[in-house]
Design an enzyme around this catalytic site. Structure first.
Site, short mmCIF file in Angstrom:
data_model
loop_
_atom_site.label_atom_id
_atom_site.label_comp_id
_atom_site.label_asym_id
_atom_site.label_seq_id
_atom_site.Cartn_x
_atom_site.Cartn_y
_atom_site.Cartn_z
N ASP A 59 0.80 -1.27 -0.31
CA ASP A 59 0.02 -0.08 0.23
C ASP A 59 0.71 0.61 0.20
O ASP A 59 2.71 1.20 0.74
CB ASP A 59 -1.12 0.13 1.43
CG ASP A 59 -0.04 -0.31 2.66
OD1 ASP A 59 1.03 -0.08 2.37
OD2 ASP A 59 -1.38 -0.89 4.02
N GLU A 69 -10.02 -1.21 5.16
CA GLU A 69 -10.67 -0.16 6.67
C GLU A 69 -12.33 -1.52 6.23
O GLU A 69 -12.02 -2.33 5.09
CB GLU A 69 -10.97 0.96 5.85
CG GLU A 69 -9.71 1.97 5.42
CD GLU A 69 -8.79 1.88 6.96
OE1 GLU A 69 -8.84 1.05 7.79
OE2 GLU A 69 -8.29 2.29 6.87
N HIS A 110 -7.54 -4.13 9.67
CA HIS A 110 -7.39 -3.53 8.33
C HIS A 110 -5.98 -4.80 8.04
O HIS A 110 -5.22 -4.62 9.43
CB HIS A 110 -7.24 -2.22 7.97
CG HIS A 110 -6.16 -1.62 8.11
ND1 HIS A 110 -6.31 0.20 8.66
CD2 HIS A 110 -4.60 -1.72 8.57
CE1 HIS A 110 -4.81 0.50 8.86
NE2 HIS A 110 -4.18 -0.56 9.08
N ASN A 144 -7.85 -0.81 13.72
CA ASN A 144 -9.44 -1.75 13.36
C ASN A 144 -9.15 -3.16 12.93
O ASN A 144 -9.84 -3.83 11.90
CB ASN A 144 -10.23 -0.63 12.47
CG ASN A 144 -9.01 -0.82 11.24
OD1 ASN A 144 -7.92 -1.18 10.95
ND2 ASN A 144 -9.51 0.85 10.53
C1 GLP Z 1 -0.68 0.56 8.41
C2 GLP Z 1 0.19 -0.07 7.38
C3 GLP Z 1 -0.24 -1.55 7.39
C4 GLP Z 1 0.13 -1.93 9.12
C5 GLP Z 1 0.13 -0.80 9.83
C6 GLP Z 1 0.66 -1.21 11.91
O1 GLP Z 1 -1.75 1.03 7.87
N1 GLP Z 1 -1.14 0.10 6.12
O2 GLP Z 1 -0.05 -2.77 6.88
O3 GLP Z 1 -0.13 -3.42 9.32
O4 GLP Z 1 -0.12 0.59 9.95
O5 GLP Z 1 1.29 -0.42 11.73
P1 GLP Z 1 2.29 -1.10 12.65
O6 GLP Z 1 2.56 -2.15 12.65
O7 GLP Z 1 3.30 0.33 12.90
O8 GLP Z 1 1.64 -1.13 14.08
#
Ligand code: GLP
Length: 250
Positions: free
Chosen positions: A74, A152, A147, A145
């Site tokens: 992404d 989302e 995702h 959430n």
């Molecule tokens: C963002 C990314 C996700 C990732 C999430 C959690 O939303 N798009 O791919 O899993 O963050 O991030 P973190 O690992 O910093 O908690």
């Protein structure tokens, strides 16, 4: 229903060492027969120790990424490529600068395109994944959430790479690193749930007691588009790599 495999580790270190070894073996076994390994990569704090371990395997154990093709999950929309919070910058800083993955084998979604060009960009991304033979391995984290990527709540199980509006909670979680909520982009481009679920092997990593409840919902709760990670319950080859804190509510 067969739940995905759950692996609980004392800390992230042993978890990422084991996973990096597995990915290293995939890469080497493909190289031995002159083939490529197709890796789906993720961003966020969670995969950082995994990328450090891949860098170490390259530096100290001679693991070459010359036969790897990568696809990132992404990207935020509306950030210049060089913005420090773009996922493109993150990947270069955290991984690509430390290994020998050929630049032409790196596939990243672009967050700096005009909106009118995005559908074609997303379709081309899907075609490139197919042309590479599909994802052998997909790395995932999880949002608060539920995702995966930026899918989302409300994203369908068969969704493909597309533009998405970011959830309030997602934007709030990102506010500190952007220096305030108003600096966080409101849209992103993400591989779809369907794109992700076609990966032949998936590893979802979580280290944090803050994510314990959503991990429980994803693994033990109903399969629902309100928690997109719950779709992984129906994937035949997914493992959750958790530390004790993240597994506390299971
Ligand atoms: C963002 C990314 C996700 C990732 C999430 C959690 O939303 N798009 O791919 O899993 O963050 O991030 P973190 O690992 O910093 O908690």
């Amino acid at each position: 229903m067969s739940f995905p495999t759950i692996r609980v580790f004392d800390s992230p270190g042993p978890a990422v060492r084991e996973l990096a070894r597995e990915v290293g073996e995939l890469i080497r076994s493909r190289a031995a027969v002159g083939r490529q390994a197709v890796l789906g990569l993720a961003t966020g704090n969670t995969p950082r120790p995994f990328y450090q371990e891949l860098g170490r395997l390259h530096r100290e154990e001679g693991l070459s990424f010359a036969n790897v093709i990568s696809f990132n999950l992404d990207e935020y929309l509306g950030l210049a490529d060089a913005h420090p919070e773009s996922y493109r910058s993150f990947m270069h800083r955290e991984l690509f600068e430390h290994i020998d993955l050929p630049a032409q084998n790196i596939n990243l979604l672009s967050g700096s395109l005009p909106e009118a060009d995005i559908p074609a960009h997303c379709a081309a991304y899907e075609s490139s994944i197919r042309a590479a033979g599909g994802l052998d391995f997909q790395l995932l984290g999880i949002g608060s959430n539920g995702h995966i990527g930026f899918n989302e709540p409300g994203s369908s199980k068969d969704s493909r790479t597309r533009l998405i509006h970011l959830d309030r909670l997602t934007r709030r979680d990102a506010a500190a690193s952007f220096g305030g909520l108003d600096q966080v982009p409101s849209q992103a481009i993400t591989m779809g749930c369907g794109t992700i679920l076609e990966a032949r092997r998936i590893a979802l990593l979580v280290w944090s007691e803050k994510k314990a409840a959503i991990v429980r919902d994803a693994i033990r709760g109903p399969v629902t588009n309100q928690v997109c990670a719950s779709f992984l319950q129906e994937h035949p080859n997914t493992e959750f790599y958790l530390d004790r804190e993240a597994a506390a509510a299971l």
